[in-house]
Scaffold this active site. Structure first.
Site, PDB file in Angstrom:
ATOM      1  N   ARG A  22      69.400  36.569  54.587  1.00 26.28           N
ATOM      2  CA  ARG A  22      70.373  35.816  53.562  1.00 26.28           C
ATOM      3  C   ARG A  22      71.783  36.880  53.073  1.00 26.28           C
ATOM      4  O   ARG A  22      72.193  36.634  52.725  1.00 26.28           O
ATOM      5  CB  ARG A  22      69.012  35.804  52.311  1.00 26.28           C
ATOM      6  CG  ARG A  22      68.595  34.915  51.879  1.00 26.28           C
ATOM      7  CD  ARG A  22      67.715  34.619  50.565  1.00 26.28           C
ATOM      8  NE  ARG A  22      67.064  35.772  50.315  1.00 26.28           N
ATOM      9  CZ  ARG A  22      65.616  35.788  51.180  1.00 26.28           C
ATOM     10  NH1 ARG A  22      65.247  34.862  51.816  1.00 26.28           N
ATOM     11  NH2 ARG A  22      64.386  36.642  50.808  1.00 26.28           N
ATOM     12  N   GLU A  33      57.188  37.368  68.623  1.00 22.45           N
ATOM     13  CA  GLU A  33      56.481  36.691  68.075  1.00 22.45           C
ATOM     14  C   GLU A  33      55.453  36.786  69.391  1.00 22.45           C
ATOM     15  O   GLU A  33      55.717  35.911  70.315  1.00 22.45           O
ATOM     16  CB  GLU A  33      56.158  36.179  67.534  1.00 22.45           C
ATOM     17  CG  GLU A  33      54.602  35.288  67.081  1.00 22.45           C
ATOM     18  CD  GLU A  33      53.790  36.418  66.757  1.00 22.45           C
ATOM     19  OE1 GLU A  33      53.789  37.448  66.320  1.00 22.45           O
ATOM     20  OE2 GLU A  33      52.611  36.333  67.284  1.00 22.45           O
ATOM     21  N   CYS A  43      44.964  34.034  54.863  1.00 25.17           N
ATOM     22  CA  CYS A  43      44.824  33.269  54.206  1.00 25.17           C
ATOM     23  C   CYS A  43      43.527  32.845  54.005  1.00 25.17           C
ATOM     24  O   CYS A  43      41.946  32.420  53.976  1.00 25.17           O
ATOM     25  CB  CYS A  43      44.513  34.372  53.146  1.00 25.17           C
ATOM     26  SG  CYS A  43      45.921  35.932  53.366  1.00 25.17           S
ATOM     27  N   ASN A 306      53.305  40.731  52.580  1.00 24.65           N
ATOM     28  CA  ASN A 306      55.287  40.154  52.201  1.00 24.65           C
ATOM     29  C   ASN A 306      56.135  41.126  51.170  1.00 24.65           C
ATOM     30  O   ASN A 306      57.516  41.174  51.906  1.00 24.65           O
ATOM     31  CB  ASN A 306      54.311  39.105  51.567  1.00 24.65           C
ATOM     32  CG  ASN A 306      54.244  38.060  51.950  1.00 24.65           C
ATOM     33  OD1 ASN A 306      54.689  37.203  53.187  1.00 24.65           O
ATOM     34  ND2 ASN A 306      52.294  37.539  52.129  1.00 24.65           N
TER      35      ASN A 306
HETATM   36  P1  FAD Z   1      49.774  39.916  60.937  1.00 29.09           P
HETATM   37  O1  FAD Z   1      49.636  38.469  60.333  1.00 29.09           O
HETATM   38  O2  FAD Z   1      49.093  40.687  62.055  1.00 29.09           O
HETATM   39  O3  FAD Z   1      51.495  39.958  62.216  1.00 29.09           O
HETATM   40  C1  FAD Z   1      51.765  40.679  62.565  1.00 29.09           C
HETATM   41  C2  FAD Z   1      52.546  39.800  63.876  1.00 29.09           C
HETATM   42  O4  FAD Z   1      52.666  40.246  64.837  1.00 29.09           O
HETATM   43  C3  FAD Z   1      51.469  38.536  64.797  1.00 29.09           C
HETATM   44  O5  FAD Z   1      51.668  36.919  64.450  1.00 29.09           O
HETATM   45  C4  FAD Z   1      50.884  39.515  65.937  1.00 29.09           C
HETATM   46  O6  FAD Z   1      50.351  38.336  66.868  1.00 29.09           O
HETATM   47  C5  FAD Z   1      52.596  39.999  66.646  1.00 29.09           C
HETATM   48  N1  FAD Z   1      52.574  41.115  67.591  1.00 29.09           N
HETATM   49  C6  FAD Z   1      51.411  41.918  66.843  1.00 29.09           C
HETATM   50  N2  FAD Z   1      52.177  43.183  68.220  1.00 29.09           N
HETATM   51  C7  FAD Z   1      53.069  42.528  68.689  1.00 29.09           C
HETATM   52  C8  FAD Z   1      54.224  42.779  69.884  1.00 29.09           C
HETATM   53  N3  FAD Z   1      53.921  43.808  70.682  1.00 29.09           N
HETATM   54  N4  FAD Z   1      54.910  41.969  70.362  1.00 29.09           N
HETATM   55  C9  FAD Z   1      55.237  40.993  68.947  1.00 29.09           C
HETATM   56  N5  FAD Z   1      54.030  40.906  68.355  1.00 29.09           N
HETATM   57  C10 FAD Z   1      53.334  40.760  68.041  1.00 29.09           C
HETATM   58  N6  FAD Z   1      45.029  39.277  52.679  1.00 29.09           N
HETATM   59  C11 FAD Z   1      45.261  39.394  51.564  1.00 29.09           C
HETATM   60  O7  FAD Z   1      45.574  39.305  50.614  1.00 29.09           O
HETATM   61  N7  FAD Z   1      44.364  37.892  50.819  1.00 29.09           N
HETATM   62  C12 FAD Z   1      43.179  37.027  51.237  1.00 29.09           C
HETATM   63  O8  FAD Z   1      42.124  36.033  50.818  1.00 29.09           O
HETATM   64  C13 FAD Z   1      43.332  37.458  53.006  1.00 29.09           C
HETATM   65  N8  FAD Z   1      41.806  36.419  53.879  1.00 29.09           N
HETATM   66  C14 FAD Z   1      42.538  36.530  54.859  1.00 29.09           C
HETATM   67  C15 FAD Z   1      41.521  35.987  55.675  1.00 29.09           C
HETATM   68  C16 FAD Z   1      41.785  36.110  56.906  1.00 29.09           C
HETATM   69  C17 FAD Z   1      40.305  35.326  58.354  1.00 29.09           C
HETATM   70  C18 FAD Z   1      42.548  37.713  58.289  1.00 29.09           C
HETATM   71  C19 FAD Z   1      42.330  37.265  59.127  1.00 29.09           C
HETATM   72  C20 FAD Z   1      43.420  37.881  57.243  1.00 29.09           C
HETATM   73  C21 FAD Z   1      43.174  38.040  55.487  1.00 29.09           C
HETATM   74  N9  FAD Z   1      44.121  39.227  54.715  1.00 29.09           N
HETATM   75  C22 FAD Z   1      43.885  38.068  52.862  1.00 29.09           C
HETATM   76  C23 FAD Z   1      45.064  38.912  55.488  1.00 29.09           C
HETATM   77  C24 FAD Z   1      46.414  39.372  55.689  1.00 29.09           C
HETATM   78  O9  FAD Z   1      46.673  38.121  56.111  1.00 29.09           O
HETATM   79  C25 FAD Z   1      47.421  39.933  56.429  1.00 29.09           C
HETATM   80  O10 FAD Z   1      47.419  40.961  55.595  1.00 29.09           O
HETATM   81  C26 FAD Z   1      48.810  39.176  56.808  1.00 29.09           C
HETATM   82  O11 FAD Z   1      48.474  38.985  57.096  1.00 29.09           O
HETATM   83  C27 FAD Z   1      49.351  40.574  57.360  1.00 29.09           C
HETATM   84  O12 FAD Z   1      50.475  40.607  58.011  1.00 29.09           O
HETATM   85  P2  FAD Z   1      51.136  41.308  58.915  1.00 29.09           P
HETATM   86  O13 FAD Z   1      52.341  40.465  59.023  1.00 29.09           O
HETATM   87  O14 FAD Z   1      51.689  42.777  58.635  1.00 29.09           O
HETATM   88  O15 FAD Z   1      50.392  41.163  59.756  1.00 29.09           O
END
Ligand code: FAD
Length: 456
Positions: A22, A33, A43, A306
């Protein structure tokens, strides 16, 4: 033209990528990914498994095609980044769809690799029918298993929020659910005096609890599985869900020589910059500054992923935005109850070393009242705990448990802590009132007034 490479295509990675594009329309923004899914609601996964959310499409916010068309992002799924060379400013990886290796140069790099589910070091974790729930594919695997084998019985190992959400989801699917937790309480990130109501409620909802009990091994038992417990008993079951915690995916960063903190998650400054000025990171793979402790902590949650991603994206585009830090504010549905927490629990405040020897300067107050005017139909008990500094009255944290009004009340306390307010400030704050929503004195303010008596 600037090339921005993002590793990880979920909350933090896609927030950063979108923000950069943006701000810098001419930049080449490339997202790698490793799975086949980007921008999904992790979540929401327990609620899809429960059947409350009808289709997986409702949880999939963005596809690579949509990301290209709507945001101009170049997203490569099935592409795992395997190494970062900060000196050469390149990354290397493998395309799992073709087996081909690739190298990509960057001007700025964003690490948003998130976290992964931990498996306890016990035998049987690799058996079919044993699941974790972290990536979107995990939820698909569980859904397929439920559809194919129609299991009648499940064992959940771990009583944190994912274990409890899944207990509810599997009860919704009419499975007989046993939950095994090695600690004496459910929801270990709450103080033990806040979990009484939900512990009873979970059992009333048909979940058999095995507290202070370890799962020691899982074995095949004919077509089924046997889970042996530390009390000598065992459970024969059709599926096992392991939800004992998560670890940051920080190995790539560590191998590249970037600094990590005590938790193993990546160290970033308030601009989300790592120890290398051209590499940013955010989300579940980093430690954020804790607003109360003034020190980095690892509390992996979606809102900070986020927001951290967005801050990183802004700074990667030449902006100067700082992230104010976190309180670990969280809310979880436990069948008909809701639990919420922000800031420090009494336990974490006392053991933090920040508030006197043995936490002598930590005060705590717990009160129970009704969530609406007592005479209002359906008014139910709500319990509030405030944790504060006794010498100053400064609010350090709060926890709430009840059936309604638990989620946004915690946000009032989060706002109060962010503003450095005291229990007296909270007790006197001009909050809203009408009988269908709260008593004249809101339960938060009742607790704040009780807390104030300990201040000084
Ligand atoms: P992630 O969502 O883990 O994304 C990281 C991405 O990087 C993944 O897609 C992974 O495949 C990719 N990746 C990793 N290593 C590599 C690599 N070497 N090369 C390429 N890609 C790679 N949080 C809340 O605040 N409230 C909730 O109600 C809540 N409920 C949840 C319920 C469940 C079942 C789960 C599993 C999580 C929940 N969470 C909740 C936590 C929330 O989902 C995470 O905090 C959030 O997704 C974090 O985002 P992120 O982008 O940091 O990491």
């Amino acid at each position: 033209m600037t090339t921005v490479v993002v590793i990880g295509g979920d909350a933090a990675g896609m927030s950063a990528a979108s923000k950069v594009k943006r701000e810098l329309q001419d930049a080449d923004v490339i997202v790698y990914e490793k799975t086949e899914t980007i921008s999904y609601s992790a979540c929401g996964m327990p609620y899809w498994i429960a059947g409350v959310v009808e289709s997986e499409d409702q949880l999939l916010v963005m596809s690579p095609e949509k990301a290209k068309a709507k945001r101009g992002l170049d997203v490569h799924i099935h592409h795992e980044v395997t190494a970062i060379d900060p000196a050469a400013k390149t990354i290397e990886g493998i395309n799992h769809a073709t087996g081909a290796r690739f190298t990509q140069a960057y001007d700025t790099l964003m690490i948003a690799t998130g976290a992964r589910a931990v498996l306890p070091p016990i035998p049987g974790m690799e058996l079919p029918g044993v699941f974790t729930l972290r990536a979107f594919d995990d939820s698909r695997r569980i859904q397929r298993y439920l559809a194919e084998y129609d299991p009648a019985h499940a064992v959940i190992i771990g009583g944190g929020y994912i274990g409890i959400e899944m207990a509810e989801a599997l009860r919704e699917r009419e499975l007989d659910v046993h939950l095994v937790e090695m600690l004496p309480q459910l929801m270990p990130n709450f103080d033990d005096d806040m979990v009484g109501d939900i512990t009873q409620h979970v059992q009333e909802q048909g979940v058999t609890l095995h507290l202070s009990t370890r799962a020691e091994r899982v074995e095949k038992e004919g077509e089924r599985l046997r889970v042996t417990l530390s009390d000598g008993s065992s459970l024969v079951t059709d599926m096992v869900l392991v939800s004992v915690g998560v670890r940051p995916n920080s190995e790539l960063a560590q191998a590249a020589g970037l600094a990590v903190g005590a938790s193993g998650a990546i160290t970033v400054d308030a601009h989300m910059r790592t120890s290398d000025p051209d590499i940013y990171a955010a989300g579940d793979c980093v430690e954020y500054e804790h607003i109360v402790l003034g020190a980095p902590v690892w509390i992996p949650l979606a809102p900070s992923a986020n927001k951290g991603g967005r801050v990183a994206g802004d700074n990667m585009s030449g902006g100067d935005t700082t992230f104010p830090g976190i309180l670990g504010t969280a809310v979880v549905k436990v069948f008909d109850y809701t639990m919420s927490v922000t800031g420090l629990t009494e336990r974490s405040a006392r053991t933090s070393g920040k508030f006197g020897a043995d936490g002598a300067d930590v005060g705590a107050a717990i009160t129970s009242g009704t969530d609406k005017a007592g005479y209002w139909p359906g008014a139910a008990r709500i319990t509030v705990k405030l944790v504060f500094q006794k010498s100053t009255g400064k609010i350090l944290g709060a926890q709430l448990v009840g059936k309604a009004g638990v989620n946004k009340r915690i946000d009032i306390v989060a706002a109060a802590i962010s503003g450095g307010l005291t229990v007296r400030d909270l007790g006197m704050m001009d909050l809203s009132y009408a009988p269908p929503f709260s008593p004249t004195y809101d339960p938060l303010q009742v607790c704040a007034n009780v807390a104030e008596k300990q201040v000084g």
